[in-house]
Design a protein around this motif. Sequence first.
Motif, PDB file in Angstrom:
ATOM      1  N   ASN A  39       0.823  -1.212   0.000  1.00  0.00           N
ATOM      2  CA  ASN A  39       0.000   0.000   0.000  1.00  0.00           C
ATOM      3  C   ASN A  39       0.858   1.263   0.000  1.00  0.00           C
ATOM      4  O   ASN A  39       0.460   2.291  -0.542  1.00  0.00           O
ATOM      5  N   TYR A  40       2.015   1.185   0.649  1.00  0.00           N
ATOM      6  CA  TYR A  40       2.915   2.330   0.774  1.00  0.00           C
ATOM      7  C   TYR A  40       4.325   1.887   0.394  1.00  0.00           C
ATOM      8  O   TYR A  40       4.746   0.798   0.750  1.00  0.00           O
ATOM      9  N   PHE A  41       5.028   2.753  -0.314  1.00  0.00           N
ATOM     10  CA  PHE A  41       6.384   2.377  -0.703  1.00  0.00           C
ATOM     11  C   PHE A  41       7.401   3.388  -0.219  1.00  0.00           C
ATOM     12  O   PHE A  41       7.080   4.521   0.110  1.00  0.00           O
ATOM     13  N   ASP A  42       8.629   2.925  -0.170  1.00  0.00           N
ATOM     14  CA  ASP A  42       9.772   3.763   0.158  1.00  0.00           C
ATOM     15  C   ASP A  42      10.758   3.603  -0.989  1.00  0.00           C
ATOM     16  O   ASP A  42      10.608   2.707  -1.827  1.00  0.00           O
ATOM     17  N   VAL A  43      11.758   4.449  -1.038  1.00  0.00           N
ATOM     18  CA  VAL A  43      12.698   4.440  -2.157  1.00  0.00           C
ATOM     19  C   VAL A  43      14.128   4.346  -1.649  1.00  0.00           C
ATOM     20  O   VAL A  43      14.517   5.056  -0.729  1.00  0.00           O
ATOM     21  N   VAL A  44      14.891   3.445  -2.256  1.00  0.00           N
ATOM     22  CA  VAL A  44      16.325   3.352  -2.025  1.00  0.00           C
ATOM     23  C   VAL A  44      16.987   3.876  -3.293  1.00  0.00           C
ATOM     24  O   VAL A  44      16.763   3.345  -4.377  1.00  0.00           O
ATOM     25  N   ARG A  45      17.751   4.928  -3.149  1.00  0.00           N
ATOM     26  CA  ARG A  45      18.382   5.551  -4.321  1.00  0.00           C
ATOM     27  C   ARG A  45      19.763   4.950  -4.550  1.00  0.00           C
ATOM     28  O   ARG A  45      20.572   4.867  -3.629  1.00  0.00           O
ATOM     29  N   LEU A  46      20.015   4.546  -5.790  1.00  0.00           N
ATOM     30  CA  LEU A  46      21.338   4.050  -6.177  1.00  0.00           C
ATOM     31  C   LEU A  46      22.229   5.230  -6.534  1.00  0.00           C
ATOM     32  O   LEU A  46      21.753   6.331  -6.839  1.00  0.00           O
ATOM     33  N   GLU A  47      23.524   4.991  -6.525  1.00  0.00           N
ATOM     34  CA  GLU A  47      24.491   6.057  -6.787  1.00  0.00           C
ATOM     35  C   GLU A  47      24.374   6.642  -8.194  1.00  0.00           C
ATOM     36  O   GLU A  47      24.802   7.763  -8.444  1.00  0.00           O
ATOM     37  N   ASN A  48      23.777   5.918  -9.135  1.00  0.00           N
ATOM     38  CA  ASN A  48      23.637   6.408 -10.508  1.00  0.00           C
ATOM     39  C   ASN A  48      22.328   7.157 -10.745  1.00  0.00           C
ATOM     40  O   ASN A  48      22.038   7.555 -11.866  1.00  0.00           O
ATOM     41  N   GLY A  49      21.511   7.334  -9.697  1.00  0.00           N
ATOM     42  CA  GLY A  49      20.235   8.034  -9.827  1.00  0.00           C
ATOM     43  C   GLY A  49      19.033   7.127  -9.955  1.00  0.00           C
ATOM     44  O   GLY A  49      17.900   7.565  -9.813  1.00  0.00           O
ATOM     45  N   ASP A  50      19.256   5.832 -10.246  1.00  0.00           N
ATOM     46  CA  ASP A  50      18.152   4.882 -10.284  1.00  0.00           C
ATOM     47  C   ASP A  50      17.577   4.707  -8.883  1.00  0.00           C
ATOM     48  O   ASP A  50      18.256   4.958  -7.882  1.00  0.00           O
ATOM     49  N   CYS A  51      16.327   4.270  -8.815  1.00  0.00           N
ATOM     50  CA  CYS A  51      15.653   4.080  -7.536  1.00  0.00           C
ATOM     51  C   CYS A  51      15.075   2.677  -7.455  1.00  0.00           C
ATOM     52  O   CYS A  51      14.575   2.152  -8.453  1.00  0.00           O
ATOM     53  N   ILE A  52      15.148   2.085  -6.265  1.00  0.00           N
ATOM     54  CA  ILE A  52      14.466   0.810  -6.018  1.00  0.00           C
ATOM     55  C   ILE A  52      13.305   1.113  -5.086  1.00  0.00           C
ATOM     56  O   ILE A  52      13.500   1.554  -3.955  1.00  0.00           O
ATOM     57  N   PHE A  53      12.093   0.906  -5.569  1.00  0.00           N
ATOM     58  CA  PHE A  53      10.889   1.104  -4.783  1.00  0.00           C
ATOM     59  C   PHE A  53      10.602  -0.195  -4.032  1.00  0.00           C
ATOM     60  O   PHE A  53      10.602  -1.276  -4.633  1.00  0.00           O
ATOM     61  N   VAL A  54      10.393  -0.088  -2.722  1.00  0.00           N
ATOM     62  CA  VAL A  54      10.157  -1.259  -1.867  1.00  0.00           C
ATOM     63  C   VAL A  54       8.982  -0.979  -0.924  1.00  0.00           C
ATOM     64  O   VAL A  54       8.584   0.168  -0.725  1.00  0.00           O
ATOM     65  N   ASP A  55       8.467  -2.036  -0.327  1.00  0.00           N
ATOM     66  CA  ASP A  55       7.349  -1.949   0.614  1.00  0.00           C
ATOM     67  C   ASP A  55       7.789  -1.197   1.867  1.00  0.00           C
ATOM     68  O   ASP A  55       8.681  -1.641   2.585  1.00  0.00           O
ATOM     69  N   ASP A  56       7.148  -0.078   2.145  1.00  0.00           N
ATOM     70  CA  ASP A  56       7.489   0.730   3.318  1.00  0.00           C
ATOM     71  C   ASP A  56       7.155   0.014   4.622  1.00  0.00           C
ATOM     72  O   ASP A  56       7.737   0.314   5.657  1.00  0.00           O
ATOM     73  N   GLU A  57       6.234  -0.929   4.574  1.00  0.00           N
ATOM     74  CA  GLU A  57       5.821  -1.646   5.777  1.00  0.00           C
ATOM     75  C   GLU A  57       6.392  -3.060   5.840  1.00  0.00           C
ATOM     76  O   GLU A  57       5.982  -3.854   6.671  1.00  0.00           O
TER      77      GLU A  57
END
Length: 123
Positions: A39-57
Amino acid sequence: MKVYKINPNELTITELDAPYNEESGCIDNKFITEQIGCNYFDVVRLENGDCIFVDDEGMLREGVQPSFLLGGYEQPLIGNGLVIGSSMDGSSQSPVISKKSLTSRIQFCAVLFEVNEETNTNN
């Protein structure tokens, strides 16, 4: 638009075609939450600007949780991940990282979360 889905249940990293909204310049949040399964996501940013969206809960769930480790990131990421590129103006784009490079940085695992309930004793 090309994105990568990391699925620790199936131990796979697959390329998906994500719907791109020209008006907003982004991939729709509904697509992201459906692919991650949250339902809610968080973002882990990679050093190249890409993002990994993951479950915040993800870390709030009990029991064994399928997860993955990302080389260079200190904690496990719980559940599915969705890798989306990001331009300088914040709009979505295809990831810079190649599937091969992403695969070399991912290690699948499982994490066990237990709830420790405090016992109240009134003496």
